[in-house]
Design an enzyme around this catalytic site. Sequence first.
Site, PDB file in Angstrom:
ATOM      1  N   THR A  25       0.812  -1.223   0.000  1.00 60.88           N
ATOM      2  CA  THR A  25       0.000   0.000   0.000  1.00 60.88           C
ATOM      3  C   THR A  25       0.849   1.279   0.000  1.00 60.88           C
ATOM      4  O   THR A  25       1.902   1.341   0.624  1.00 60.88           O
ATOM      5  CB  THR A  25      -0.963   0.022   1.222  1.00 60.88           C
ATOM      6  N   THR A  71      -9.714  -1.564   1.919  1.00 62.15           N
ATOM      7  CA  THR A  71      -9.368  -1.916   0.545  1.00 62.15           C
ATOM      8  C   THR A  71      -9.767  -3.358   0.244  1.00 62.15           C
ATOM      9  O   THR A  71     -10.445  -4.006   1.053  1.00 62.15           O
ATOM     10  CB  THR A  71      -7.865  -1.623   0.276  1.00 62.15           C
ATOM     11  N   LYS A  75     -14.378  -3.884   0.631  1.00 63.78           N
ATOM     12  CA  LYS A  75     -15.096  -2.616   0.456  1.00 63.78           C
ATOM     13  C   LYS A  75     -16.624  -2.745   0.542  1.00 63.78           C
ATOM     14  O   LYS A  75     -17.303  -1.801   0.926  1.00 63.78           O
ATOM     15  CB  LYS A  75     -14.705  -1.971  -0.883  1.00 63.78           C
ATOM     16  N   ASP A 111     -13.146   7.050  -3.325  1.00 63.58           N
ATOM     17  CA  ASP A 111     -12.509   6.644  -4.587  1.00 63.58           C
ATOM     18  C   ASP A 111     -13.060   7.451  -5.772  1.00 63.58           C
ATOM     19  O   ASP A 111     -12.301   7.919  -6.621  1.00 63.58           O
ATOM     20  CB  ASP A 111     -12.781   5.154  -4.873  1.00 63.58           C
ATOM     21  N   GLY A 135     -13.999  -3.108 -18.410  1.00 62.00           N
ATOM     22  CA  GLY A 135     -14.134  -3.824 -17.151  1.00 62.00           C
ATOM     23  C   GLY A 135     -15.508  -3.607 -16.561  1.00 62.00           C
ATOM     24  O   GLY A 135     -16.177  -2.601 -16.878  1.00 62.00           O
ATOM     25  N   GLY A 138     -16.039  -3.928  -9.424  1.00 59.52           N
ATOM     26  CA  GLY A 138     -16.500  -2.935  -8.457  1.00 59.52           C
ATOM     27  C   GLY A 138     -16.165  -1.512  -8.861  1.00 59.52           C
ATOM     28  O   GLY A 138     -17.023  -0.622  -8.772  1.00 59.52           O
ATOM     29  N   ASN A 159     -16.726  -5.623 -21.473  1.00 63.59           N
ATOM     30  CA  ASN A 159     -16.187  -6.560 -20.482  1.00 63.59           C
ATOM     31  C   ASN A 159     -16.130  -7.973 -21.046  1.00 63.59           C
ATOM     32  O   ASN A 159     -16.927  -8.352 -21.906  1.00 63.59           O
ATOM     33  CB  ASN A 159     -17.047  -6.545 -19.218  1.00 63.59           C
ATOM     34  N   LEU A 237      -6.659   2.978 -14.448  1.00 57.22           N
ATOM     35  CA  LEU A 237      -6.777   3.130 -12.990  1.00 57.22           C
ATOM     36  C   LEU A 237      -5.633   2.432 -12.260  1.00 57.22           C
ATOM     37  O   LEU A 237      -5.417   2.644 -11.069  1.00 57.22           O
ATOM     38  CB  LEU A 237      -8.140   2.628 -12.506  1.00 57.22           C
TER      39      LEU A 237
HETATM   40  P1  NAP Z   1     -12.606  -6.467  -9.846  1.00 57.26           P
HETATM   41  O1  NAP Z   1     -13.914  -6.159  -9.207  1.00 57.26           O
HETATM   42  O2  NAP Z   1     -11.894  -7.691  -9.466  1.00 57.26           O
HETATM   43  O3  NAP Z   1     -12.851  -6.478 -11.452  1.00 57.26           O
HETATM   44  C1  NAP Z   1     -11.853  -6.882 -12.317  1.00 57.26           C
HETATM   45  C2  NAP Z   1     -12.272  -6.629 -13.761  1.00 57.26           C
HETATM   46  O4  NAP Z   1     -11.146  -7.018 -14.581  1.00 57.26           O
HETATM   47  C3  NAP Z   1     -13.453  -7.458 -14.252  1.00 57.26           C
HETATM   48  O5  NAP Z   1     -14.192  -6.680 -15.167  1.00 57.26           O
HETATM   49  C4  NAP Z   1     -12.775  -8.637 -14.983  1.00 57.26           C
HETATM   50  O6  NAP Z   1     -13.549  -9.177 -16.032  1.00 57.26           O
HETATM   51  C5  NAP Z   1     -11.586  -7.945 -15.582  1.00 57.26           C
HETATM   52  N1  NAP Z   1     -10.503  -8.891 -15.854  1.00 57.26           N
HETATM   53  C6  NAP Z   1      -9.668  -9.459 -14.963  1.00 57.26           C
HETATM   54  N2  NAP Z   1      -8.804 -10.273 -15.601  1.00 57.26           N
HETATM   55  C7  NAP Z   1      -9.114 -10.214 -16.929  1.00 57.26           C
HETATM   56  C8  NAP Z   1      -8.575 -10.804 -18.103  1.00 57.26           C
HETATM   57  N3  NAP Z   1      -7.537 -11.642 -18.033  1.00 57.26           N
HETATM   58  N4  NAP Z   1      -9.113 -10.496 -19.295  1.00 57.26           N
HETATM   59  C9  NAP Z   1     -10.174  -9.655 -19.369  1.00 57.26           C
HETATM   60  N5  NAP Z   1     -10.738  -9.045 -18.307  1.00 57.26           N
HETATM   61  C10 NAP Z   1     -10.205  -9.326 -17.099  1.00 57.26           C
HETATM   62  O7  NAP Z   1     -11.566  -5.273  -9.645  1.00 57.26           O
HETATM   63  P2  NAP Z   1     -11.837  -3.771  -9.182  1.00 57.26           P
HETATM   64  O8  NAP Z   1     -11.870  -3.701  -7.713  1.00 57.26           O
HETATM   65  O9  NAP Z   1     -12.992  -3.238  -9.966  1.00 57.26           O
HETATM   66  O10 NAP Z   1     -10.470  -3.043  -9.632  1.00 57.26           O
HETATM   67  C11 NAP Z   1     -10.165  -2.842 -11.005  1.00 57.26           C
HETATM   68  C12 NAP Z   1      -8.856  -2.099 -11.177  1.00 57.26           C
HETATM   69  O11 NAP Z   1      -8.933  -0.793 -10.623  1.00 57.26           O
HETATM   70  C13 NAP Z   1      -7.665  -2.772 -10.486  1.00 57.26           C
HETATM   71  O12 NAP Z   1      -6.602  -2.820 -11.393  1.00 57.26           O
HETATM   72  C14 NAP Z   1      -7.317  -1.853  -9.344  1.00 57.26           C
HETATM   73  O13 NAP Z   1      -5.933  -1.825  -9.089  1.00 57.26           O
HETATM   74  C15 NAP Z   1      -7.768  -0.505  -9.877  1.00 57.26           C
HETATM   75  N6  NAP Z   1      -8.071   0.433  -8.783  1.00 57.26           N
HETATM   76  C16 NAP Z   1      -7.363   1.592  -8.710  1.00 57.26           C
HETATM   77  C17 NAP Z   1      -7.610   2.502  -7.686  1.00 57.26           C
HETATM   78  C18 NAP Z   1      -6.814   3.778  -7.610  1.00 57.26           C
HETATM   79  O14 NAP Z   1      -6.924   4.498  -6.603  1.00 57.26           O
HETATM   80  N7  NAP Z   1      -6.049   4.116  -8.608  1.00 57.26           N
HETATM   81  C19 NAP Z   1      -8.601   2.239  -6.736  1.00 57.26           C
HETATM   82  C20 NAP Z   1      -9.303   1.048  -6.839  1.00 57.26           C
HETATM   83  C21 NAP Z   1      -9.033   0.153  -7.865  1.00 57.26           C
HETATM   84  P3  NAP Z   1     -14.668 -10.334 -15.749  1.00 57.26           P
HETATM   85  O15 NAP Z   1     -15.856  -9.582 -15.229  1.00 57.26           O
HETATM   86  O16 NAP Z   1     -14.892 -10.937 -17.065  1.00 57.26           O
HETATM   87  O17 NAP Z   1     -14.076 -11.261 -14.751  1.00 57.26           O
END
Ligand code: NAP
Length: 299
Positions: A25, A71, A75, A111, A135, A138, A159, A237
């Site tokens: 983190t 985190t 969440k 966020d 995507g 969440g 997606n 992101l």
């Molecule tokens: P999540 O709920 O686990 O969702 C992951 C997404 O990625 C889903 O749409 C999934 O598709 C897709 N995915 C994963 N592997 C894949 C692959 N091999 N091919 C195609 N699609 C794939 O994750 P989240 O919590 O929404 O977070 C998403 C991103 O945002 C992460 O990278 C995280 O680091 C980033 N984030 C950044 C911040 C910041 O402050 N900058 C804050 C929060 C999150 P399926 O639905 O088909 O499984």
Amino acid sequence: MKEYIGQINGRTRTCGLVGNPVEHTMSPVIHNSLAAMFGQNFVYVPFHVRDGLQEAIEGAYALNILGMNVTVPYKSEVMQYLVRTDAKAEQIGAVNTLVRTEGGYVGYNTDMPGLYRAMEEDGICLCGGQVLILGAGGVARAVALLAAEKGAEKICILNRTLGKAQDIITELSEVLAETKENGTPELLALPLSEYEKLGGEEWIGIQATSVGMFPQNEDVIIKDAGFYQKLKAGYDLIFNPYETKFMKLVKAAGKPAYNGLKMLLYQGIIAYELWNGVAVTEEQAKEVFEAMKKEMKVQ
Ligand code: NAP
């Protein structure tokens, strides 16, 4: 740590992070730097909660902890252990900041306002724009709500699992039907494999999947360089690596690209303001951003 934590004594206020894992983190850099700037007797500590989230939240409250960040993967789960959830966080269905009140913690989502502040600073305007979200997890769901709230003209979610993108679109239309009297955006869900069906060159592309995150730095959600011609800007992101493959492809198409580090910065700043009742200036925000980059060993 020595450079931004002051002396800890009986009056030190504590905030922390609960998640699993928490080892990488960046949040302590944000909060402990701010505490040093404001001269506040405050310390921020990550807590690795492998299980027992309820005990962790109740224990934090019993220990007089001022606030917590939450985190992955907690969440949404954490919401049941709070005295109240802010209306916006309730709508998003996720809480990343807990603020201590009489009887328990109140949950907020910083966020999305964090992403909005980052985008504003980078000159990306969602209002009247065509927003393409890659995507349907969440964060993608929250980004879709933000885009609708800020007056996007068109929102498309691409997606791998089409059903999840469709669920967000359905939910979004229900929310919009309740809250908007007129001027709702055009909504669309597409399977990732059908990105070629997208027209135009005006999309603000928001990469909200976990594809391309360290250590899979060379992975990218869409490899075809032609796709990036459809974007007017690209926002990933992910912030580790600092320049993702997605960003490289956006830049190769001649468009501006940004990572998620500023979103992280501002979600932290908003949380710090909620806990401490202070207003962080632009100058201070810049200084914290430099400290984050230093921690990541990037320029
Ligand atoms: P999540 O709920 O686990 O969702 C992951 C997404 O990625 C889903 O749409 C999934 O598709 C897709 N995915 C994963 N592997 C894949 C692959 N091999 N091919 C195609 N699609 C794939 O994750 P989240 O919590 O929404 O977070 C998403 C991103 O945002 C992460 O990278 C995280 O680091 C980033 N984030 C950044 C911040 C910041 O402050 N900058 C804050 C929060 C999150 P399926 O639905 O088909 O499984």
